[in-house]
Design a protein around this motif. Structure first.
Motif, PDB file in Angstrom:
ATOM      1  N   ARG A  92       0.877  -1.170   0.000  1.00 14.98           N
ATOM      2  CA  ARG A  92       0.000   0.000   0.000  1.00 14.98           C
ATOM      3  C   ARG A  92       0.911   1.215   0.000  1.00 14.98           C
ATOM      4  O   ARG A  92       1.577   1.500   1.002  1.00 14.98           O
ATOM      5  N   ARG A  96      -2.417   3.494  -2.813  1.00  9.69           N
ATOM      6  CA  ARG A  96      -2.563   2.505  -3.876  1.00  9.69           C
ATOM      7  C   ARG A  96      -2.300   1.109  -3.321  1.00  9.69           C
ATOM      8  O   ARG A  96      -1.250   0.854  -2.746  1.00  9.69           O
ATOM      9  N   ARG A  98      -1.792  -2.861  -4.049  1.00 17.20           N
ATOM     10  CA  ARG A  98      -1.414  -3.790  -5.118  1.00 17.20           C
ATOM     11  C   ARG A  98      -0.949  -5.110  -4.513  1.00 17.20           C
ATOM     12  O   ARG A  98      -0.215  -5.139  -3.538  1.00 17.20           O
ATOM     13  N   ASP A 118      -4.279  -4.749  -9.095  1.00 17.54           N
ATOM     14  CA  ASP A 118      -4.371  -3.392  -8.570  1.00 17.54           C
ATOM     15  C   ASP A 118      -5.808  -3.113  -8.166  1.00 17.54           C
ATOM     16  O   ASP A 118      -6.726  -3.233  -8.988  1.00 17.54           O
ATOM     17  N   LYS A 120      -8.488  -0.662  -7.544  1.00 20.31           N
ATOM     18  CA  LYS A 120      -8.848   0.731  -7.817  1.00 20.31           C
ATOM     19  C   LYS A 120     -10.337   0.870  -8.110  1.00 20.31           C
ATOM     20  O   LYS A 120     -10.741   1.745  -8.876  1.00 20.31           O
ATOM     21  N   SER A 124      -9.817  -0.927 -11.439  1.00 18.16           N
ATOM     22  CA  SER A 124      -8.936  -2.037 -11.063  1.00 18.16           C
ATOM     23  C   SER A 124      -8.482  -2.787 -12.307  1.00 18.16           C
ATOM     24  O   SER A 124      -9.151  -2.769 -13.347  1.00 18.16           O
TER      25      SER A 124
END
Length: 297
Positions: A92, A96, A98, A118, A120, A124
């Motif tokens: 993190r 963000r 991942r 990822d 998002k 994503s």
């Protein structure tokens, strides 16, 4: 981090199995020197916040090979060593999130496959990088809309595939996310020792020079996890190697740090105690080890 998330996603993609290589070559890197199996790192400076958990395990090549993607019409790299290092990173960085999984050849540290997820929301994406001789096959999945984003990545309908190639003389690369185990396995023991490794980054292969510029002792505060996951965070006096990582191009980045990176490596555990470099906007940043679980515990 889930130990099975990304492999299950690959199975859900209906990827057929692939057999193990029968040949093995002498090791450039000594992956058996990895004396830890999990580590946790943190950093904080102004707007830069980082939390990273790393887990690794050694798998027999015959067991790992069927888990690798076999792109239709392509021949992916097979392990040349007897084992494969399976590396999982949950990071993190600056908001963000991942998840990354790497499969590394124990013979030379080259990356066989990289998967990443990822988080998002609607933006994503899930990627598989399957490396082959002279290039890589990339499969990318994204959700078509917000409703689809709530479903498992294996069901996302926006799917694309592409192939990237590099010059024949570039060599089989590793990957920046593999930096920690590669440093542990590299023949770096005293001041002046060095090694150059190729990395796949920014759609090309970038050579990076690692060199020990200092050796000595220092006190570092972290936790050594023992049986049952217990252990106190306290200061430890450690023998260390200070390693400079100098990529030939600034495009190489690791955990939000760009360009040249300095790593303080524990001589015995072969785990980074500190990772120093520059992050955009905030400048110099130090990522510090918070806890480590030695192998065999």
């Amino acid at each position: 981090m889930s130990r099975t998330l990304l492999p299950l996603l690959l199975i859900a993609l209906l990827i057929p199995p692939q057999g193990a290589s029968a040949s093995a070559e002498p090791a450039l890197l000594e992956m058996e020197r990895l004396a830890w199996r999990s580590a946790r790192f943190e950093a904080s400076k102004l707007l830069f916040r980082l939390k990273l958990r790393v887990e690794l395990e050694h798998l027999p090549a015959a067991e790992a090979s069927p888990l690798l993607w076999r792109p239709p019409g392509e021949e992916g790299l097979l392990p040349r060593g007897e084992q494969v290092v399976h590396l999982r990173l949950d990071s993190r960085v600056a908001g963000r999130h991942r998840e990354v999984e790497l499969w590394l050849d124990s013979a030379d540290g080259r990356v066989l496959q990289r998967t990443s997820l990822d988080h998002k929301g609607r933006r994503s994406h899930f990627k598989v990088h399957r490396f082959r001789e002279g290039g890589v096959v990339i499969l990318r999945r994204r959700p078509a809309d917000g409703e689809e984003a709530e479903r498992p990545p294996a069901t996302w309908s926006d799917v694309r595939r592409k192939v990237q190639s590099w010059s024949a003389g570039a060599g089989a690369p590793s990957e920046p996310n593999a930096l920690l185990p590669l440093l542990a396995a590299a023949p770096l023991e005293r001041k002046g020792d060095g090694i150059t490794l190729p990395f796949f980054a920014d759609a090309r292969v970038i050579d990076t020079r690692f060199e020990v510029v200092e050796e000595g002792q220092g006190s570092y505060r972290f936790r050594i996890i023992g049986e049952g996951g217990k252990g106190e965070k306290r200061k430890h006096r450690r023998e260390v190697l200070v390693v400079h990582a100098s990529p030939e191009e600034e495009a190489l980045s690791f955990l939000g740090l760009e360009g040249k990176i300095e790593v303080v490596l524990d001589r015995r555990l072969r785990v980074p105690l500190e990772i120093r470099g520059r992050a955009p906007v905030v400048g110099e940043v130090t990522i510090r080890l918070q806890s480590v679980e030695p192998a065999g515990r």
